[in-house]
Design an enzyme around this catalytic site. Structure first.
Site, PDB file in Angstrom:
ATOM      1  N   LYS A 111       0.787  -1.275  -0.071  1.00 31.09           N
ATOM      2  CA  LYS A 111      -0.126  -0.021   0.128  1.00 31.09           C
ATOM      3  C   LYS A 111       0.795   1.153  -0.030  1.00 31.09           C
ATOM      4  O   LYS A 111       0.402   2.286  -0.670  1.00 31.09           O
ATOM      5  CB  LYS A 111      -0.946   0.029   1.179  1.00 31.09           C
ATOM      6  CG  LYS A 111      -2.193  -0.915   1.163  1.00 31.09           C
ATOM      7  CD  LYS A 111      -3.224  -0.626   1.990  1.00 31.09           C
ATOM      8  CE  LYS A 111      -4.483  -1.339   1.789  1.00 31.09           C
ATOM      9  NZ  LYS A 111      -5.303  -0.982   2.921  1.00 31.09           N
ATOM     10  N   LYS A 194      -7.218  -9.330  -8.448  1.00 27.31           N
ATOM     11  CA  LYS A 194      -8.516  -9.314  -7.652  1.00 27.31           C
ATOM     12  C   LYS A 194      -9.253  -8.427  -8.084  1.00 27.31           C
ATOM     13  O   LYS A 194      -9.051  -7.252  -8.568  1.00 27.31           O
ATOM     14  CB  LYS A 194      -7.973  -8.962  -6.353  1.00 27.31           C
ATOM     15  CG  LYS A 194      -7.887 -10.294  -5.401  1.00 27.31           C
ATOM     16  CD  LYS A 194      -7.437  -9.791  -4.212  1.00 27.31           C
ATOM     17  CE  LYS A 194      -8.372  -9.136  -3.151  1.00 27.31           C
ATOM     18  NZ  LYS A 194      -7.915  -9.317  -1.772  1.00 27.31           N
ATOM     19  N   LYS A 197     -12.137  -2.140  -5.884  1.00 24.50           N
ATOM     20  CA  LYS A 197     -12.918  -0.814  -6.085  1.00 24.50           C
ATOM     21  C   LYS A 197     -12.039   0.012  -6.755  1.00 24.50           C
ATOM     22  O   LYS A 197     -12.458   0.969  -7.198  1.00 24.50           O
ATOM     23  CB  LYS A 197     -13.167  -0.454  -4.604  1.00 24.50           C
ATOM     24  CG  LYS A 197     -12.137  -0.059  -3.718  1.00 24.50           C
ATOM     25  CD  LYS A 197     -12.385   0.583  -2.709  1.00 24.50           C
ATOM     26  CE  LYS A 197     -11.388   0.808  -1.525  1.00 24.50           C
ATOM     27  NZ  LYS A 197     -10.058   1.489  -2.342  1.00 24.50           N
TER      28      LYS A 197
END
Ligand code: TRP
Length: 342
Positions: A111, A194, A197
């Site tokens: 991240k 994956k 969003k």
């Protein structure tokens, strides 16, 4: 009864991956466990969130829990920032966990990316807050996806070190309930990524609030391959899809896995049913199934979104019940650490 704790971040765009990967399992677990389901707004702000969007997204996750069938009477549904114990215990855990432990966390590395120096301290300490979420309730069972396994191991280490350092047996040893590969929902455009969003194309995912025509269009346009659908002979001895098979036909196995998860059937049964058929026929059946299961849920979510007062009332009631469990635990923690009780 054994206690479950789990959480979903209110970061917007809830999709099929969130539903099949987490929320659908939460619904099933409420029959056998004492369940606490949290909307982890404090985790969400480890990355920048627009305040108005954060409020709306917090209510959206709560609405998804309710629309999916989590019973707010039997379970506790609440948002993290309403219960002070999370922040209090997280601070104590900041002082128990070691830098070396957090330096190993792969999610932080992913991240934070190259710009590590600019990541928030909260993003780095995120796993300590997650440990606090669980342990403030002495929860023992934590349903999460594969990607959270490392964080749960850290939570276990924190509980053990706390117990050891203070010579107590305050925190239980927790057990991850790692949710199966059926829960791994991949992008409709690229079966090796994956469903997410943050993927720019909305065609890559089915959102929990998509209308029937959007669901149909997205499934129709989903990437497939030129072959016919595989039969159950393609499975390994355990009746599972091998990594090798998945790598060869990621899109086929993703769609089959989605069908199986929505239908609550083993993937082998679905493969028996559709062996040798064309994608077009299978996609039509998948569309019917997805519209039948997700349609009513999406409508209920929208109805709840238009009635924020009812959602807020559920969250407030949940927070009160959560506090009633966490406060006695926090008194024990204060006594153990040497803090004077409030
Ligand atoms: N980190 C989890 C995720 O992103 C969410 C989460 C926060 C959580 N606190 C938790 C999950 C406690 C389980 C238990 O998916």
């Amino acid at each position: 009864m054994k206690r479950i704790f789990s959480g979903v971040q209110p970061t917007g765009n809830l999709h099929l991956g969130n539903y099949l990967g987490a929320i659908k399992n939460f619904v099933a677990l409420q029959d056998d466990y004492d369940c606490i389901y949290c909307v982890v707004d404090m985790h969400a702000i480890t990355m920048w969130q627009d305040p108005a969007a954060l409020r709306a997204n917090t209510r959206e996750v709560a609405a998804a829990y309710l629309a999916a069938g989590i019973d707010p009477k039997r379970c506790i549904i609440f948002n993290q920032s309403q219960v002070g114990a999370h922040a209090q215990l997280a601070w104590i855990f900041n002082c128990v966990a070691r830098l070396g432990w957090l330096n190993r966390m792969t999610q932080f590395k992913d991240k934070a990316g190259k710009n590590r120096e600019k990541a928030s301290v909260g993003l780095y300490a995120y796993p300590n807050l997650m440990a606090a979420d669980i342990l403030a309730y002495k929860a023992t069972h934590v349903p999460v996806g594969e990607d959270q396994k490392q964080h749960l191991e850290l939570a276990r280490d924190i509980a053990q070190k706390f117990n050891n350092d203070f010579g107590v047996e305050l925190f239980p040893i927790l057990e991850p309930l790692i949710l199966g590969p059926a829960a791994r929902v991949m992008s409709l455009r690229d079966g090796s990524k994956k469903m997410s969003k943050s993927e720019p194309s909305d065609m890559s995912r089915i959102n929990m609030t998509d209308e029937a025509d959007d669901i149909a269009k997205k499934i129709r346009k989903a990437t497939s391959d030129p072959d016919l659908l595989p039969g159950p002979e393609a499975l390994d001895e355990g009746g599972a899809v091998s990594e090798e098979a998945r790598r060869a036909r990621p899109e086929a196995y993703n769609l089959l896995g989605i069908y199986a998860a929505l239908a609550d059937k083993p993937v082998g049964d679905v493969m028996t049913e559709f062996a040798g058929t064309q994608f077009s026929r299978f996609k039509a059946a998948l569309t019917d199934l997805a519209v039948a299961t997700l349609g009513p849920m999406g409508r209920e979510m929208k109805r709840l979104t238009e009635d924020p007062a009812s959602v807020d009332a559920v969250l407030r009631d949940g927070a009160e019940r959560a506090r009633a469990i966490a406060e006695p635990v926090m008194r024990e923690v204060y006594d153990t650490v040497g803090f004077l009780r409030p």
